[in-house]
Design a protein around this motif. Structure first.
Motif, PDB file in Angstrom:
ATOM      1  N   SER A  18      -7.209  -7.976   6.305  1.00 23.51           N
ATOM      2  CA  SER A  18      -7.082  -6.907   5.425  1.00 23.51           C
ATOM      3  C   SER A  18      -5.514  -7.003   4.406  1.00 23.51           C
ATOM      4  CB  SER A  18      -6.975  -5.533   5.979  1.00 23.51           C
ATOM      5  OG  SER A  18      -6.693  -4.553   5.334  1.00 23.51           O
ATOM      6  N   LEU A  19      -4.500  -7.495   5.234  1.00 22.78           N
ATOM      7  CA  LEU A  19      -3.267  -7.673   4.400  1.00 22.78           C
ATOM      8  C   LEU A  19      -3.545  -8.901   3.505  1.00 22.78           C
ATOM      9  CD1 LEU A  19      -0.392  -7.133   4.640  1.00 22.78           C
ATOM     10  CD2 LEU A  19      -0.042  -8.701   6.244  1.00 22.78           C
ATOM     11  N   LEU A  20      -3.927  -9.964   3.921  1.00 23.71           N
ATOM     12  CA  LEU A  20      -4.328 -11.038   3.216  1.00 23.71           C
ATOM     13  C   LEU A  20      -5.115 -10.642   1.847  1.00 23.71           C
ATOM     14  CD1 LEU A  20      -5.018 -13.776   6.105  1.00 23.71           C
ATOM     15  CD2 LEU A  20      -2.883 -13.731   4.527  1.00 23.71           C
ATOM     16  N   HIS A  21      -6.123 -10.052   2.034  1.00 21.59           N
ATOM     17  CA  HIS A  21      -6.897  -9.440   1.118  1.00 21.59           C
ATOM     18  C   HIS A  21      -6.239  -8.764  -0.073  1.00 21.59           C
ATOM     19  CE1 HIS A  21     -10.491  -8.451  -1.128  1.00 21.59           C
ATOM     20  NE2 HIS A  21     -10.155  -7.037  -1.335  1.00 21.59           N
ATOM     21  N   GLU A  22      -5.310  -7.883   0.663  1.00 21.41           N
ATOM     22  CA  GLU A  22      -4.156  -7.011  -0.192  1.00 21.41           C
ATOM     23  C   GLU A  22      -3.193  -7.982  -1.059  1.00 21.41           C
ATOM     24  OE1 GLU A  22      -4.024  -3.834  -1.084  1.00 21.41           O
ATOM     25  OE2 GLU A  22      -5.434  -3.075   0.304  1.00 21.41           O
ATOM     26  N   TYR A  23      -2.790  -9.226  -0.455  1.00 15.98           N
ATOM     27  CA  TYR A  23      -1.999 -10.100  -0.821  1.00 15.98           C
ATOM     28  C   TYR A  23      -2.726 -10.728  -2.039  1.00 15.98           C
ATOM     29  CZ  TYR A  23       1.947  -9.136   2.282  1.00 15.98           C
ATOM     30  OH  TYR A  23       2.891  -8.600   2.902  1.00 15.98           O
ATOM     31  N   ALA A  24      -3.837 -10.879  -1.959  1.00 16.60           N
ATOM     32  CA  ALA A  24      -4.681 -11.713  -2.735  1.00 16.60           C
ATOM     33  C   ALA A  24      -4.734 -11.144  -4.299  1.00 16.60           C
ATOM     34  CB  ALA A  24      -6.171 -11.943  -2.284  1.00 16.60           C
ATOM     35  N   THR A 115       6.381  -4.469  -2.670  1.00 16.03           N
ATOM     36  CA  THR A 115       5.211  -4.143  -2.418  1.00 16.03           C
ATOM     37  C   THR A 115       4.728  -4.983  -1.457  1.00 16.03           C
ATOM     38  OG1 THR A 115       4.711  -3.626  -5.003  1.00 16.03           O
ATOM     39  CG2 THR A 115       2.836  -3.889  -3.562  1.00 16.03           C
ATOM     40  N   VAL A 116       4.933  -6.275  -1.587  1.00 11.42           N
ATOM     41  CA  VAL A 116       4.709  -7.375  -0.450  1.00 11.42           C
ATOM     42  C   VAL A 116       5.195  -6.706   0.871  1.00 11.42           C
ATOM     43  CG1 VAL A 116       4.752  -9.472   0.635  1.00 11.42           C
ATOM     44  CG2 VAL A 116       4.280  -9.020  -1.779  1.00 11.42           C
ATOM     45  N   SER A 117       6.491  -6.480   1.036  1.00 16.26           N
ATOM     46  CA  SER A 117       7.124  -5.825   2.129  1.00 16.26           C
ATOM     47  C   SER A 117       6.549  -4.566   2.837  1.00 16.26           C
ATOM     48  CB  SER A 117       8.504  -5.483   2.015  1.00 16.26           C
ATOM     49  OG  SER A 117       9.348  -7.018   1.413  1.00 16.26           O
ATOM     50  N   LYS A 118       6.120  -3.734   1.771  1.00 13.86           N
ATOM     51  CA  LYS A 118       5.452  -2.260   1.966  1.00 13.86           C
ATOM     52  C   LYS A 118       4.080  -2.613   2.740  1.00 13.86           C
ATOM     53  CE  LYS A 118       3.045   0.461  -0.599  1.00 13.86           C
ATOM     54  NZ  LYS A 118       2.591   1.209  -1.582  1.00 13.86           N
ATOM     55  N   TYR A 119       3.236  -3.497   2.206  1.00 11.75           N
ATOM     56  CA  TYR A 119       2.100  -3.828   2.640  1.00 11.75           C
ATOM     57  C   TYR A 119       2.365  -4.603   4.021  1.00 11.75           C
ATOM     58  CZ  TYR A 119      -0.539  -3.221  -1.633  1.00 11.75           C
ATOM     59  OH  TYR A 119      -0.999  -2.770  -2.802  1.00 11.75           O
ATOM     60  N   ALA A 120       3.388  -5.369   4.624  1.00  9.75           N
ATOM     61  CA  ALA A 120       3.674  -5.996   5.607  1.00  9.75           C
ATOM     62  C   ALA A 120       3.912  -5.018   6.752  1.00  9.75           C
ATOM     63  CB  ALA A 120       4.541  -6.966   5.358  1.00  9.75           C
ATOM     64  N   GLU A 121       4.768  -4.190   6.235  1.00  7.11           N
ATOM     65  CA  GLU A 121       5.107  -2.966   7.103  1.00  7.11           C
ATOM     66  C   GLU A 121       4.086  -2.391   7.578  1.00  7.11           C
ATOM     67  OE1 GLU A 121       7.354  -1.435  10.094  1.00  7.11           O
ATOM     68  OE2 GLU A 121       8.051  -3.032   8.650  1.00  7.11           O
TER      69      GLU A 121
END
Length: 184
Positions: A18-24, A115-121
């Motif tokens: 799911s995280l990878l999909h968000e990053y895409a 944003t990337v850091s927020k998604y990772a957290e």
């Protein structure tokens, strides 16, 4: 006990996917059709993803070309892109839409890194929540005498190791995405 680990591993894997999909969907300066994934076009009253109603191609590193199969939907696609938060201005030539990706400013890059850091957290919080639920299940099994005290301790340690492995994977993925965003 094995099914608890299998379920936890499965859920943690889905969290990372799911995280990878968000990053895409995060625009990193290069043209990527995945930025359109979250945009739904009102097509005859039904919210439809752009990818299901048009051919999306990448003619060069800084632009996307959207060619709808039904030319009458061109205006609707254009409106949906303008209403979205991707920050791109569609150029309609009557038969297709071109999206040009301007180079990112330093300020915008820093926003994207946040944003990337927020998604990772958020993903790590989800992983830790899965760990907590799994350990609760192991404690229930201990309480109902399905496993021993030693099994519980070993299970807790294995669950922590599994959690650490997935958290490291999330950190590595986030670092790679941040590097991609910050390179000019």
């Amino acid at each position: 006990m094995k099914e608890v680990f299998d379920r936890a591993t499965d859920k943690m894997t889905k969290t990372v996917e799911s995280l990878l999909h968000e990053y895409a969907g995060i625009r990193a300066g290069r043209a990527n059709p995945a930025v359109l994934d979250k945009i739904a076009v009102d097509y005859y009253g039904v919210p439809t993803p752009i990818g299901q109603m048009a051919a999306v191609s990448v003619p060069d590193a800084r632009s996307l070309l959207i060619q709808p199969w039904d030319k009458s939907s061109l205006k609707e696609i254009e409106k949906a892109i303008q209403a979205s938060d991707i920050g791109l201005n569609p150029q309609n030539d009557g038969s297709s839409i071109r999206l040009n990706f301007p180079p990112l400013t330093e300020e915008r890059r820093k926003e994207l890194v946040k944003t990337v850091s927020k998604y990772a957290e958020e993903a790590k919080v989800a992983i830790r929540s899965i760990r907590r639920d799994s350990i609760e299940k192991l404690k229930e099994q201990k309480k109902s005498s399905e496993i021993t005290e030693d099994d519980l301790k070993n299970g807790e340690k294995k669950m922590q190791d599994l959690t650490d492995k997935f958290c490291k994977e999330i950190d590595d993925t986030a670092a790679a995405k941040e590097k991609e965003i910050m390179e000019i």
